[in-house]
Design a protein around this motif. Sequence first.
Motif, PDB file in Angstrom:
ATOM      1  N   ILE A  26       0.863  -1.183   0.000  1.00 36.54           N
ATOM      2  CA  ILE A  26       0.000   0.000   0.000  1.00 36.54           C
ATOM      3  C   ILE A  26       0.896   1.229   0.000  1.00 36.54           C
ATOM      4  O   ILE A  26       1.939   1.245   0.676  1.00 36.54           O
ATOM      5  CB  ILE A  26      -0.914   0.040   1.245  1.00 36.54           C
ATOM      6  N   GLY A  27       0.504   2.271  -0.744  1.00 38.11           N
ATOM      7  CA  GLY A  27       1.299   3.485  -0.795  1.00 38.11           C
ATOM      8  C   GLY A  27       0.502   4.736  -0.463  1.00 38.11           C
ATOM      9  O   GLY A  27      -0.634   4.899  -0.920  1.00 38.11           O
ATOM     10  N   PHE A  28       1.110   5.597   0.343  1.00 35.42           N
ATOM     11  CA  PHE A  28       0.580   6.940   0.618  1.00 35.42           C
ATOM     12  C   PHE A  28       1.614   7.964   0.155  1.00 35.42           C
ATOM     13  O   PHE A  28       2.789   7.857   0.519  1.00 35.42           O
ATOM     14  CB  PHE A  28       0.358   7.181   2.116  1.00 35.42           C
ATOM     15  N   ALA A  29       1.195   8.952  -0.620  1.00 35.62           N
ATOM     16  CA  ALA A  29       2.008  10.146  -0.823  1.00 35.62           C
ATOM     17  C   ALA A  29       1.386  11.258   0.006  1.00 35.62           C
ATOM     18  O   ALA A  29       0.170  11.489  -0.077  1.00 35.62           O
ATOM     19  CB  ALA A  29       2.048  10.538  -2.292  1.00 35.62           C
ATOM     20  N   VAL A  30       2.193  11.896   0.833  1.00 38.25           N
ATOM     21  CA  VAL A  30       1.710  13.025   1.638  1.00 38.25           C
ATOM     22  C   VAL A  30       2.422  14.274   1.141  1.00 38.25           C
ATOM     23  O   VAL A  30       3.641  14.340   1.123  1.00 38.25           O
ATOM     24  CB  VAL A  30       1.925  12.782   3.145  1.00 38.25           C
ATOM     25  N   ASP A  31       1.647  15.252   0.724  1.00 37.40           N
ATOM     26  CA  ASP A  31       2.219  16.395   0.013  1.00 37.40           C
ATOM     27  C   ASP A  31       1.340  17.617   0.260  1.00 37.40           C
ATOM     28  O   ASP A  31       0.322  17.534   0.961  1.00 37.40           O
ATOM     29  CB  ASP A  31       2.294  16.068  -1.489  1.00 37.40           C
ATOM     30  N   VAL A  32       1.726  18.731  -0.325  1.00 30.27           N
ATOM     31  CA  VAL A  32       0.851  19.892  -0.309  1.00 30.27           C
ATOM     32  C   VAL A  32      -0.159  19.776  -1.438  1.00 30.27           C
ATOM     33  O   VAL A  32       0.025  19.014  -2.389  1.00 30.27           O
ATOM     34  CB  VAL A  32       1.641  21.205  -0.463  1.00 30.27           C
ATOM     35  N   SER A  57      -2.590   2.996  -4.202  1.00 32.50           N
ATOM     36  CA  SER A  57      -2.012   4.198  -3.602  1.00 32.50           C
ATOM     37  C   SER A  57      -3.016   5.337  -3.587  1.00 32.50           C
ATOM     38  O   SER A  57      -3.962   5.383  -4.374  1.00 32.50           O
ATOM     39  CB  SER A  57      -0.762   4.633  -4.385  1.00 32.50           C
ATOM     40  N   ILE A  58      -2.760   6.276  -2.691  1.00 35.48           N
ATOM     41  CA  ILE A  58      -3.587   7.472  -2.561  1.00 35.48           C
ATOM     42  C   ILE A  58      -2.686   8.637  -2.180  1.00 35.48           C
ATOM     43  O   ILE A  58      -1.696   8.451  -1.482  1.00 35.48           O
ATOM     44  CB  ILE A  58      -4.704   7.266  -1.502  1.00 35.48           C
ATOM     45  N   SER A  59      -3.018   9.811  -2.668  1.00 33.87           N
ATOM     46  CA  SER A  59      -2.334  11.039  -2.261  1.00 33.87           C
ATOM     47  C   SER A  59      -3.215  11.791  -1.275  1.00 33.87           C
ATOM     48  O   SER A  59      -4.418  11.965  -1.518  1.00 33.87           O
ATOM     49  CB  SER A  59      -2.051  11.936  -3.472  1.00 33.87           C
ATOM     50  N   ILE A  60      -2.617  12.213  -0.194  1.00 36.39           N
ATOM     51  CA  ILE A  60      -3.304  13.044   0.790  1.00 36.39           C
ATOM     52  C   ILE A  60      -2.531  14.353   0.893  1.00 36.39           C
ATOM     53  O   ILE A  60      -1.315  14.347   1.124  1.00 36.39           O
ATOM     54  CB  ILE A  60      -3.400  12.346   2.156  1.00 36.39           C
ATOM     55  N   GLY A  61      -3.226  15.449   0.690  1.00 31.05           N
ATOM     56  CA  GLY A  61      -2.560  16.750   0.640  1.00 31.05           C
ATOM     57  C   GLY A  61      -2.975  17.677   1.761  1.00 31.05           C
ATOM     58  O   GLY A  61      -3.986  17.468   2.426  1.00 31.05           O
ATOM     59  N   ILE A  62      -2.163  18.697   1.950  1.00 31.25           N
ATOM     60  CA  ILE A  62      -2.491  19.784   2.873  1.00 31.25           C
ATOM     61  C   ILE A  62      -2.608  21.058   2.042  1.00 31.25           C
ATOM     62  O   ILE A  62      -1.647  21.463   1.366  1.00 31.25           O
ATOM     63  CB  ILE A  62      -1.421  19.946   3.961  1.00 31.25           C
ATOM     64  N   ALA A  63      -3.780  21.656   2.044  1.00 32.12           N
ATOM     65  CA  ALA A  63      -4.000  22.875   1.264  1.00 32.12           C
ATOM     66  C   ALA A  63      -3.001  23.946   1.707  1.00 32.12           C
ATOM     67  O   ALA A  63      -2.893  24.260   2.893  1.00 32.12           O
ATOM     68  CB  ALA A  63      -5.433  23.368   1.471  1.00 32.12           C
TER      69      ALA A  63
END
Length: 363
Positions: A234-240, A316-322
Amino acid sequence: MTQQLDETLMMLKQLTDARAIAGNEKESRDVMIEHMTPYADEIQQDNLGAVIAKKVGDANGPKIMIAGHLDEVGFMVTQITDKGFVKFQTVGGWWGQVMLAQRVQIVTSKGETIVGVIGSKPPHILSKAQREKTYEIKDMFIDIGATSKEEVAEWGIRPGDMVAPYFEFTVMKNEKHLLAKAWDNRIGCAIAIEVLKQLKNTEHPNTVYSCGVVQEEVGLRGAKTAAHKINPDIGFAVDVGIAGDTPGISKQEAASEIGKGPQIIVYDGSMVGHKGMRDLVVQTAEENAIPYQYEAIPGGGTDAGSIHLTMNGVPSISIGIATRYIHSHAGILHRDDFENTVKLVVEVIKKLDAETVQHIKFD
């Protein structure tokens, strides 16, 4: 009077103060290693320089990869003029209008820091047509106060040297609002650190690989090598992500607001968010009363775009911070979004046992 920073703010300051453009990530990597070491069972690197911290919950369970990227947008020295001005190449995506008259710091081949400014003409000598035209990046230069090419050489500056934006980490009057350079993507690195910290004394049915990967801003490159080393399930990308809450941005361009929770990226230029992962993340957020937002970013990609193509494929999923004003010298984000993203990722990890991962993969 200097504001006293708590432990979290000090970590964020250290991460954003680090100078680390793509291909020169040592400073941010060193900070990340320092903060992850107390919480990791093992720390290793891949051959391009990603840092990978391993935390074992169940050694026989799935492998979960969380990736923030260590690099920031910046510049690279390419030439020195006879009069000692520095010509440069952008590293990562820049819009020329946010660059002129901004301070930068060159990290020399000797390891020293030299401050300069991206030069600009005063308006007094510009024609009306020139004032209305965007100045092209290829015509820009950095003034470091040198008088000749020989003087610049004596100072240790040479082609290939890193040039990073020069900006001070600032807690704003509204203390939830944090202003700094390089939120893209030191906030992802901070999430990876804090998730590891939160899992320190927590049972989880998997092994977590919390990563700071390299060269995202020039093509999601380091996530490829790190994911091949880990071979995650499983993959998470954490980004803006883009904040759409400033004047001039429509809801069609960007719907998210700072302070309204993590962004669940359903689509970006590098990946369609995995449906099973998206459903699990949304369900977990709602069960734990964690605010969240949906976002689509067709004009950009995240490290999940590389992770999901590894080996036979990785859900995978990307979770961002505005974040406001990304890919400029300074951005603004909301501390609550950081804390809620950490909480959300931790709660999802707790659910990712072998049966759940199989269901995500094959349902």
